[in-house]
Design a protein around this motif. Structure first.
Motif, PDB file in Angstrom:
ATOM      1  N   LYS A 201       1.139  -0.828  -0.193  1.00  0.00           N
ATOM      2  CA  LYS A 201      -0.009   0.254   0.075  1.00  0.00           C
ATOM      3  C   LYS A 201       0.610   1.625   0.033  1.00  0.00           C
ATOM      4  CE  LYS A 201      -3.997   1.566   2.045  1.00  0.00           C
ATOM      5  NZ  LYS A 201      -5.160   1.479   3.585  1.00  0.00           N
ATOM      6  N   ILE A 202       0.824   2.199  -1.066  1.00  0.00           N
ATOM      7  CA  ILE A 202       1.397   3.839  -0.772  1.00  0.00           C
ATOM      8  C   ILE A 202       1.353   4.196   0.303  1.00  0.00           C
ATOM      9  CG2 ILE A 202       2.115   5.857  -1.972  1.00  0.00           C
ATOM     10  CD1 ILE A 202       2.247   3.187  -3.957  1.00  0.00           C
ATOM     11  N   GLY A 203       2.791   4.573   0.889  1.00  0.00           N
ATOM     12  CA  GLY A 203       2.017   5.775   1.926  1.00  0.00           C
ATOM     13  C   GLY A 203       2.378   7.270   1.299  1.00  0.00           C
ATOM     14  N   TYR A 204       1.791   8.251   2.018  1.00  0.00           N
ATOM     15  CA  TYR A 204       2.480   9.627   1.877  1.00  0.00           C
ATOM     16  C   TYR A 204       2.810  10.388   3.322  1.00  0.00           C
ATOM     17  CZ  TYR A 204      -1.050   8.842  -2.174  1.00  0.00           C
ATOM     18  OH  TYR A 204      -1.807   8.665  -3.323  1.00  0.00           O
ATOM     19  N   LYS A 205       3.279  11.569   2.238  1.00  0.00           N
ATOM     20  CA  LYS A 205       4.293  11.888   3.044  1.00  0.00           C
ATOM     21  C   LYS A 205       3.227  14.138   3.838  1.00  0.00           C
ATOM     22  CE  LYS A 205       8.743  11.790   4.555  1.00  0.00           C
ATOM     23  NZ  LYS A 205      10.016  12.069   4.422  1.00  0.00           N
ATOM     24  N   LEU A 206       3.176  14.557   4.437  1.00  0.00           N
ATOM     25  CA  LEU A 206       2.541  15.696   4.098  1.00  0.00           C
ATOM     26  C   LEU A 206       3.648  16.807   4.381  1.00  0.00           C
ATOM     27  CD1 LEU A 206       0.161  17.943   3.454  1.00  0.00           C
ATOM     28  CD2 LEU A 206      -0.303  16.913   5.698  1.00  0.00           C
ATOM     29  N   HIS A 207       3.891  18.090   3.888  1.00  0.00           N
ATOM     30  CA  HIS A 207       5.202  18.703   4.249  1.00  0.00           C
ATOM     31  C   HIS A 207       6.274  17.824   5.252  1.00  0.00           C
ATOM     32  CE1 HIS A 207       2.568  22.306   2.779  1.00  0.00           C
ATOM     33  NE2 HIS A 207       1.492  21.986   3.413  1.00  0.00           N
ATOM     34  N   GLY A 208       6.893  16.789   4.308  1.00  0.00           N
ATOM     35  CA  GLY A 208       7.878  16.510   5.273  1.00  0.00           C
ATOM     36  C   GLY A 208       7.780  14.922   5.970  1.00  0.00           C
ATOM     37  N   ARG A 209       6.141  15.922   7.018  1.00  0.00           N
ATOM     38  CA  ARG A 209       6.313  13.841   7.776  1.00  0.00           C
ATOM     39  C   ARG A 209       4.573  13.300   7.435  1.00  0.00           C
ATOM     40  NH1 ARG A 209       2.138  17.015  12.745  1.00  0.00           N
ATOM     41  NH2 ARG A 209       4.659  18.350  12.577  1.00  0.00           N
ATOM     42  N   THR A 210       5.504  12.008   7.659  1.00  0.00           N
ATOM     43  CA  THR A 210       4.885  10.991   7.148  1.00  0.00           C
ATOM     44  C   THR A 210       3.564  10.900   7.878  1.00  0.00           C
ATOM     45  OG1 THR A 210       6.316   9.419   7.362  1.00  0.00           O
ATOM     46  CG2 THR A 210       4.477   8.400   7.432  1.00  0.00           C
ATOM     47  N   LEU A 211       2.177  10.595   6.884  1.00  0.00           N
ATOM     48  CA  LEU A 211       0.950  10.817   7.020  1.00  0.00           C
ATOM     49  C   LEU A 211       0.385   9.472   7.650  1.00  0.00           C
ATOM     50  CD1 LEU A 211      -1.532  12.891   7.560  1.00  0.00           C
ATOM     51  CD2 LEU A 211      -2.126  12.816   5.299  1.00  0.00           C
ATOM     52  N   ARG A 212       0.831   8.736   6.285  1.00  0.00           N
ATOM     53  CA  ARG A 212       0.643   7.232   6.161  1.00  0.00           C
ATOM     54  C   ARG A 212       1.779   6.247   6.141  1.00  0.00           C
ATOM     55  NH1 ARG A 212      -3.978   5.040   2.057  1.00  0.00           N
ATOM     56  NH2 ARG A 212      -2.366   5.191   1.057  1.00  0.00           N
ATOM     57  N   PRO A 213       1.984   5.479   6.984  1.00  0.00           N
ATOM     58  CA  PRO A 213       3.193   4.933   6.193  1.00  0.00           C
ATOM     59  C   PRO A 213       3.131   3.764   4.648  1.00  0.00           C
ATOM     60  CG  PRO A 213       2.438   3.854   8.286  1.00  0.00           C
ATOM     61  CD  PRO A 213       1.642   4.871   8.294  1.00  0.00           C
ATOM     62  N   ALA A 214       3.963   3.339   4.739  1.00  0.00           N
ATOM     63  CA  ALA A 214       3.492   2.398   3.770  1.00  0.00           C
ATOM     64  C   ALA A 214       4.204   1.078   3.477  1.00  0.00           C
ATOM     65  CB  ALA A 214       5.091   2.526   2.018  1.00  0.00           C
ATOM     66  N   LEU A 215       3.335   0.408   3.532  1.00  0.00           N
ATOM     67  CA  LEU A 215       3.339  -1.106   4.044  1.00  0.00           C
ATOM     68  C   LEU A 215       4.003  -2.023   2.849  1.00  0.00           C
ATOM     69  CD1 LEU A 215      -0.948  -1.275   4.931  1.00  0.00           C
ATOM     70  CD2 LEU A 215       1.049  -0.767   5.909  1.00  0.00           C
TER      71      LEU A 215
END
Length: 222
Positions: A201-215
């Motif tokens: 599962k793809i992860g996402y970062k918001l302004h350099g902060r991990t919003l959702r880690p990649a699985l």
């Protein structure tokens, strides 16, 4: 004393009447002189005592003034220290408040972004589920639907990027516990241990902060 004075006057009266007169009046003069002398001495003593008192009094006053000055200087030092500490505390509060405001501007949309990530995941799964061999001119409805899904997915990624939300697809990268969540560890031939072999599962970062880690699946030693 009086008899002696009379004898002297009697002996000197025929020859020296003026001297006799002087001796006759001299006891009074002596008394007056003595009084004046005593008065002068008393005046001198009084003046000396007054001068000594004047000398002592200013010394005592100066001592009190010195003590008061020391107290005032100490109070001024304490007030100055409190003022400086108050300024430092106020500056720290201002900086923290400014930081909180800036973080609120940057990360205030993270809840909204998390909800949108679910939509992005659905679009990605929808495009991946379409068989590539079925996308051809002979099947225009499926082709148009697929192209519309792809365009929507591309557009939503542009919106994410505009607001500082970036994808994490770390295939082949080193495992980072701050950005990745390991689902399993397995040996993979030709892969270095500790690297990511699979992204579930793809992860996402918001302004350099991990919003959702990649699985991810992580390579381990055989």
């Amino acid at each position: 004393m009086a008899a002696v004075a009379q004898c002297v006057r009697g002996a000197l009266r025929p020859r020296y009447p003026l001297l006799s007169f002087s001796l006759r009046t001299s006891p009074r003069l002596l008394c007056v002189a003595t009084q004046e002398k005593n008065t002068g001495q008393n005046l001198e003593e009084d003046q000396s005592q007054s001068q000594n008192e004047q000398k002592v009094e200013p010394s005592s006053a100066e001592k009190r003034l010195t003590e008061e000055k020391a107290k005032l200087e100490e109070q001024l030092k304490e007030v100055t220290d409190k003022y400086k500490r108050a300024l430092a505390d106020a500056e720290n509060v201002r900086q923290r408040s400014q930081k909180l405001v800036e973080e609120a501007k940057l990360y205030g949309i993270q809840s909204f972004c998390k909800d949108l990530l679910e939509v992005a995941d659905i679009l990605e799964k929808a495009t991946e589920s379409v068989p590539k061999e079925e996308i051809k001119d002979e099947n225009p409805h499926l082709k148009n639907l697929y192209e519309g899904l792809v365009m929507t997915e591309v557009q939503i990624q542009k919106v994410f990027k505009k607001h500082g939300l970036l994808r994490l697809n770390p295939v082949g990268a080193k495992f980072d516990p701050y950005e990745h969540e390991a689902l399993f560890h397995a040996p993979v031939e030709g892969k270095e241990p500790g690297t990511i072999a699979l992204v579930s599962k793809i992860g996402y970062k918001l302004h350099g902060r991990t919003l959702r880690p990649a699985l991810v699946g992580v390579v381990k030693d055989a």
